[in-house]
Design an enzyme around this catalytic site. Structure first.
Site, PDB file in Angstrom:
ATOM      1  N   LYS A  93       0.811  -1.226   0.000  1.00 50.48           N
ATOM      2  CA  LYS A  93       0.000   0.000   0.000  1.00 50.48           C
ATOM      3  C   LYS A  93       0.844   1.275   0.000  1.00 50.48           C
ATOM      4  CE  LYS A  93      -4.078  -2.101   0.826  1.00 50.48           C
ATOM      5  NZ  LYS A  93      -5.299  -1.910   0.057  1.00 50.48           N
ATOM      6  N   GLU A 115     -10.211   6.396   2.844  1.00 55.60           N
ATOM      7  CA  GLU A 115     -11.094   5.435   3.498  1.00 55.60           C
ATOM      8  C   GLU A 115     -10.230   4.290   3.994  1.00 55.60           C
ATOM      9  OE1 GLU A 115     -10.403   5.428   0.347  1.00 55.60           O
ATOM     10  OE2 GLU A 115      -9.884   3.331  -0.018  1.00 55.60           O
ATOM     11  N   SER A 382       1.800  -9.722  -0.299  1.00 53.05           N
ATOM     12  CA  SER A 382       1.470  -8.294  -0.322  1.00 53.05           C
ATOM     13  C   SER A 382       1.700  -7.589   0.997  1.00 53.05           C
ATOM     14  CB  SER A 382       0.016  -8.112  -0.766  1.00 53.05           C
ATOM     15  OG  SER A 382      -0.853  -8.839   0.083  1.00 53.05           O
TER      16      SER A 382
HETATM   17  C1  LIG Z   1      -1.502  -6.757   2.855  1.00 45.88           C
HETATM   18  C2  LIG Z   1      -2.670  -6.489   1.991  1.00 45.88           C
HETATM   19  N1  LIG Z   1      -2.836  -7.187   0.864  1.00 45.88           N
HETATM   20  C3  LIG Z   1      -3.890  -6.999   0.059  1.00 45.88           C
HETATM   21  C4  LIG Z   1      -4.875  -6.083   0.361  1.00 45.88           C
HETATM   22  C5  LIG Z   1      -6.044  -5.978  -0.566  1.00 45.88           C
HETATM   23  O1  LIG Z   1      -6.089  -4.814  -1.318  1.00 45.88           O
HETATM   24  P1  LIG Z   1      -5.785  -4.823  -2.870  1.00 45.88           P
HETATM   25  O2  LIG Z   1      -6.671  -5.817  -3.505  1.00 45.88           O
HETATM   26  O3  LIG Z   1      -6.084  -3.417  -3.292  1.00 45.88           O
HETATM   27  O4  LIG Z   1      -4.371  -5.160  -3.051  1.00 45.88           O
HETATM   28  C6  LIG Z   1      -4.743  -5.299   1.518  1.00 45.88           C
HETATM   29  C7  LIG Z   1      -5.771  -4.284   1.861  1.00 45.88           C
HETATM   30  O5  LIG Z   1      -5.813  -3.710   2.885  1.00 45.88           O
HETATM   31  C8  LIG Z   1      -3.624  -5.512   2.355  1.00 45.88           C
HETATM   32  O6  LIG Z   1      -3.473  -4.808   3.491  1.00 45.88           O
END
Ligand SMILES: Cc1ncc(COP(=O)(O)O)c(C=O)c1O
Lengths: 411, 264
Positions: A93, A115, A382
């Site tokens: 993020k 948000e 992620s």
């Molecule tokens: C570690 C992590 N992965 C994935 C996501 C999912 O979001 P996005 O689909 O936009 O990657 C989030 C959302 O808060 C997150 O904190």
């Protein structure tokens, strides 16, 4: 580094039949302003150099590509992890928020709003705003502020104002509604730092541009490490920012399968899930045409997932387009599958993943079974799971009493 | 000539602005929403906007959100909204539906247009649907003789004003403020300049809404527009009074006050 050109939406922000701008007219001029400013910024070497420097020096980007040997052995295929969990604030993020906060500065806006579901994008936004000296207000559903008290405290520590949202279902979608209501009234001074690759044009394309470093880096790192590309690239899909960031690096490499893993919750058949593409229908929510969870009358349904960051009834329009064209596949992983993968990564690699990312790992486990030991599977890790310790501890029965201090920090 | 065109023809002859009143269908109940509409038409509302309650009303402030929540919790369906339209149209006042886009898309744009026309509806106000995205709706509205009432805002460029006015029919909905629906203490200084910019690009009627709540404000707005649009203040009458009789009489009093303010 050679990078593939991203799929550009048409001038009005459509990816095929998806996307666009379903927004009050009052916000069209501001959206146009952002669209132009982003095009200019991308072409301005001073801006891109500044952004690259901040990502490098502050956010710890590029993140490493890591071969997970013990996890690979257990699941029966070669698994590479893109270590976004090592970024500042613990997830991909940060790439999006630093880019957008820098754009807000360029637009001369002294204030940003965001948000957040359980706080991850909110914490990242508060961080970027502290770093770049912007006022920051974060809208968060009241249900989530109660569940995620620690992240509320984090945001406040970083100087952000956190506004509990008491309307509708008092969760993420209502936080977005409330942020949009703020924005339409304050747009002269305020940038809406949108947290995922969804929403009205230009957000899906802009957020994609900002997160595509994930895939571009991973592609180059794969070539360096393996001398070739992986067979599959896998990411979890909430709104879609980490997945689109990964996929964009490989979308032109037709031999690389792209697989998005949605939150299957209790199972698609139970209706309690957040698997928008797998289990939803086409419609319009929060400014774009895409897939969403809705009832027969087009009222938005509440989503369900153990992962707050995936718990959103919509999804970005570029994913809808990739699904419709067949370039990417989308599958669900249930809460139980994600938590099993979570535990496996902890035990085999000494890495506690975010529960969101554990969904991608669960998808990789199934793909490993399908493809066998010759397959190389790239997984976007992620984020890290520190924020999820409380949820996971409860899930696995590791604590008896709720640990008040670490009260739910998942997103 | 459409019912809305006929109305503006008449108010032009009468040398006054039209009064447009908004209430959500199914609020506080289906039956009472119909009685409320009948009451406000009797008291002087010229054109009725029936709101289609939606789960994610991003353009609405707390008052209309609360009303929509009540209507949805009461089980209001799209079919009920069409029933309310039918009852409203039966009063003789031209009746339009104000709706966010997804319920229409879900119902089927063509099917919605056909059923709305069959119920006696005169058109749609679409707060989150801009002409840029409206291809299907432009076609369906043309086919069924429905007016397409698009919104313009103080932030709209002259180019967008011209484009939107061109695509619109019935009237053009000028939002007086940068913000969401809800009562405001003062009329917006942004409204009049917006209307004069519109007059340069169109001679279609212009209605002004967002924030008007009493006769004095209605007078100010009527001085430079073709229609005064009132929503939250009417909804408040029904939210603030528990008994239906009190609520309906408060509604009647407000409409009378608004109309009195608008006399030239
Ligand atoms: C570690 C992590 N992965 C994935 C996501 C999912 O979001 P996005 O689909 O936009 O990657 C989030 C959302 O808060 C997150 O904190």
């Amino acid at each position: 580094m050679t990078v593939s050109p991203p799929a550009q939406p048409d001038a009005r922000g459509h990816f095929g039949r998806f996307g666009g701008r379903f927004m009050p007219e009052a916000l069209i001029a501001p959206l146009d302003e952002i669209t132009e400013a982003w095009e200019d910024a991308k072409a301005d070497p001073t801006f891109t150099a500044e952004l690259a420097r901040m990502l490098r020096e502050y956010a710890n980007v590029p993140s490493p590509l890591y071969e997970a040997h013990r996890f690979s052995e257990t699941v029966g295929a070669r698994i590479l992890l893109k270590r976004e969990d090592l970024n500042h604030t613990g997830a991909h993020k940060i790439r999006n928020v630093i880019g957008q906060a820098l754009l807000a500065k360029r637009l001369g806006k002294p204030r940003a709003i965001a948000e957040t579901g359980a706080g991850q994008h909110g914490v990242a936004s508060a961080t970027a705003c502290a770093y770049l000296d912007l006022d920051c207000t974060v809208y968060m559903g009241e249900v989530d502020t109660e569940r995620q008290a620690l992240n509320v405290a984090r945001m406040r520590m970083l100087g952000a104002e956190v506004v509990p949202v008491t309307t509708g279902s008092r969760t993420l979608k209502d936080a977005i509604n409330e942020a949009l209501r703020d924005w339409v009234s304050t747009v002269d001074t305020t940038h809406y730092l949108f947290g995922t690759a969804a929403g009205p044009h230009p957000f899906p394309a802009m957020v994609r541009d900002l997160t595509r470093g994930i895939g571009d880096e991973a592609r180059a790192q794969s070539l360096e490490l393996l001398g070739r590309l992986p067979d599959v690239a896998v990411a979890c899909v909430g709104g879609g920012s980490n997945a689109i960031g990964l996929f964009t690096g490989f979308v032109a490499d037709e031999e690389v399968r792209l697989v998005g893993i949605e939150a299957g919750g209790d199972g698609i058949e139970t209706g309690r899930h957040a698997a928008t593409i797998t289990g939803g229908d086409i419609g319009v929510l929060h400014g774009a045409r895409s897939y969403l969870l809705q009832d027969e009358d087009g009222q938005t349904l509440e989503s369900h997932s153990i992962s707050a960051g995936l718990d959103y009834p919509g999804v970005g329009p570029e994913h809808a387009h990739l699904a419709a064209t067949g370039r990417a596949e989308y599958r669900p992983a249930t809460d139980a599958e994600a938590m099993a993968a979570f535990e496996l990564l902890c035990r085999t690699e000494g890495i506690i993943p975010a529960i969101e990312s554990a969904h991608a790992l669960a998808g990789a486990i199934v793909l490993a079974e399908e493809l066998g030991s010759d397959a190389t599977i790239l997984v976007n890790l992620s984020g890290r799971g520190d924020k999820d310790v409380h949820t996971a501890a409860q899930y696995f029965g590791l604590i008896e009493e709720p640990v008040v201090l670490d009260e739910g920090t998942e997103e | 000539m459409s019912a809305i065109d006929a109305l503006f023809e008449r108010t032009r002859v009468e040398d006054r602005a039209a009064l447009v009143g908004y209430l959500p269908a199914g609020f506080p109940s289906k039956e009472l929403s119909i009685r409320a509409i009948e009451t406000m038409v009797e008291a002087g509302v010229d054109l009725v906007e029936v709101g289609l309650p939606y789960s994610d009303p991003v353009m609405d402030g707390p008052t209309i959100q609360a009303a929509a929540d009540i209507a949805l919790a009461g089980g209001t369906r799209v079919g009920d909204v069409l029933d309310v339209v039918k009852a409203s149209a039966a009063t003789g006042a031209p009746t339009v539906v104000m709706t966010y886009w997804n319920p229409v898309e879900r119902y089927g744009v063509e099917r919605f247009a056909a059923d709305l026309a069959a119920a006696g509806g005169a058109g749609l106000i679409t707060p989150d649907m801009i002409p840029d995205e409206a291809e299907e709706w432009l076609e369906a509205s043309g086919e069924h003789g429905l007016s397409r009432i698009f919104l313009v805002a103080p932030s709209s460029t002259d180019e967008r004003l011209a484009m939107t006015a061109e695509a619109a029919s019935g009237f053009i909905y000028a939002t007086a403020v940068m913000g969401v629906t809800g009562q405001r203490d003062q009329t917006s200084a942004l409204a009049e300049p917006l209307v004069s910019r519109l007059r340069k690009v169109t001679d279609k009627p212009v209605g002004v809404g967002l924030g008007v709540s009493n006769g004095a404000q209605a007078r100010e707005v009527a001085a430079f527009s073709d229609a005064v649009i009132v929503g939250s203040a009417l909804v408040r009458c029904l939210l603030d009074h528990a008994g239906p009789d009190d609520a309906l009489s408060a509604l009647r009093d407000l409409v009378v006050d608004l109309r009195a303010g608008m006399e030239r």
